[in-house]
Design an enzyme around this catalytic site. Structure first.
Site, short mmCIF file in Angstrom:
data_model
loop_
_atom_site.label_atom_id
_atom_site.label_comp_id
_atom_site.label_asym_id
_atom_site.label_seq_id
_atom_site.Cartn_x
_atom_site.Cartn_y
_atom_site.Cartn_z
N HIS A 66 -2.08 -5.08 -2.07
CA HIS A 66 -3.54 -5.07 -2.12
C HIS A 66 -4.11 -6.10 -1.15
CE1 HIS A 66 -7.53 -4.86 -4.22
NE2 HIS A 66 -7.57 -6.14 -3.86
N GLU A 67 -3.56 -7.32 -1.17
CA GLU A 67 -4.07 -8.38 -0.29
C GLU A 67 -3.75 -8.10 1.17
OE1 GLU A 67 -6.10 -10.27 -1.58
OE2 GLU A 67 -5.61 -9.88 -3.66
N HIS A 100 -6.27 -5.71 2.42
CA HIS A 100 -7.53 -6.38 2.76
C HIS A 100 -7.47 -6.91 4.20
CE1 HIS A 100 -10.25 -6.39 -0.58
NE2 HIS A 100 -9.43 -6.98 -1.43
N GLU A 141 -12.80 -3.20 -2.30
CA GLU A 141 -11.76 -3.30 -3.32
C GLU A 141 -11.08 -1.95 -3.55
OE1 GLU A 141 -10.34 -5.93 -4.97
OE2 GLU A 141 -11.48 -6.95 -3.39
#
Length: 286
Positions: A143-144, A147, A222
């Site tokens: 997820h990071e 980003h 997100e």
């Protein structure tokens, strides 16, 4: 206290730098700071300048405000796994290897920050390492990394710069209108105390409204990061990680670190929340 002092010193330094930049611009262009053009220049310099200086300093601020330990040489099996996992995911997404760090906190959380895709930091909390399985932690890291690969730090900085500029410009224009009305349109040598008071009040009011816009785009990013993580490690792992977050401590991350964290704190309303509800994120992955 450390975070407060760092915040104040950083903002003081930013204000001084931008003040010098404004003085140079006004001297070169020869425009008045009270003209429409001058107000627009002030708004743009402080709106975009503050946002981009914060972005440039984001890794430095994040490390010091959280006390994050950057893994230069892995000392444990867990650290080796963290570095290897982030390296593999970064390679899959076609970005340069981010710095990997651990910060001490009981919350299950992680964040990404940095001025660009190829100059980023991915940090995880000690609470995440102690309370998540490897599959769940792998999904959080994905997820990071997503980003970072999506360029979300720069995207939100641009959005923040635009809304900051509008907030400052509108506040100063309306404060000038109110000031002229209260003073009977009398010419004065400079702004009165009523101008500064209304300028501050309007900036607070418009700043609250602008935060709704920034929060909206943050929530959209997100969902995109969740999809990116699902592509890297599978939707099942990402859903499991989000399920685990339901019993999480309230987030202690602030600012851009919260915006790019895996979990956020409570919000007074969904409009102001930097993250969508966990159930909505889980359903979006089904």
């Amino acid at each position: 206290m450390k975070r407060v002092v760092l915040f104040l010193l950083t903002n003081l330094a930013v204000m001084l730098v931008l003040g010098v930049v404004l003085s140079i611009i006004f001297a070169v262009l020869g425009i008045s700071s009270r003209s429409m053009g001058g107000i627009l220049v002030i708004a743009a310099v402080f709106g975009f300048g503050g946002a981009f200086i914060s972005l440039a300093m984001s890794k430095w601020i994040a490390k010091r405000s959280t006390g994050a330990y950057v893994i230069e040489q892995a000392r444990t099996e867990t650290e080796q796994w963290l570095v290897a996992t982030v390296a593999e995911q970064a390679q899959q997404r076609g970005i340069k290897m981010p710095e990997v760090a651990i910060y001490d906190s009981p919350e299950i959380n992680a964040f990404a920050t940095g001025p660009s895709k190829n100059n980023a930091l991915v940090a995880v909390s000690s609470g995440l390492l102690h309370n998540m399985t490897k599959d769940e932690a792998e999904a959080v890291l994905a997820h990071e990394v997503s980003h970072v690969a999506n360029g979300d730090m720069v995207t939100l900085t641009l959005i923040q710069g635009v809304v900051n500029t509008f907030v400052i410009f509108l506040a100063k224009v309306l404060a000038g209108v109110v000031d002229n009305f209260l003073s009977g349109n009398e010419e004065e040598s400079g702004p009165s105390w009523t101008y500064f008071i209304f300028d501050m009040l309007f900036q607070i009011l418009f700043g609250v409204l602008a935060s709704v816009v920034v929060a909206y785009f943050s929530r959209k990013r997100e969902y995109a990061a969740d999809r990116g993580a699902a592509e890297l490690v599978g939707a099942n792992k990402m859903r499991a990680a989000l399920e685990r977050l339901k019993g999480n401590h309230e987030s202690q991350l602030e600012g851009s670190m919260m915006a790019f964290g895996i979990a956020s704190g409570r919000s007074i309303g969904e409009l102001f929340a930097s993250h969508p509800p966990l159930d909505a994120r889980i359903n979006a992955l089904k």
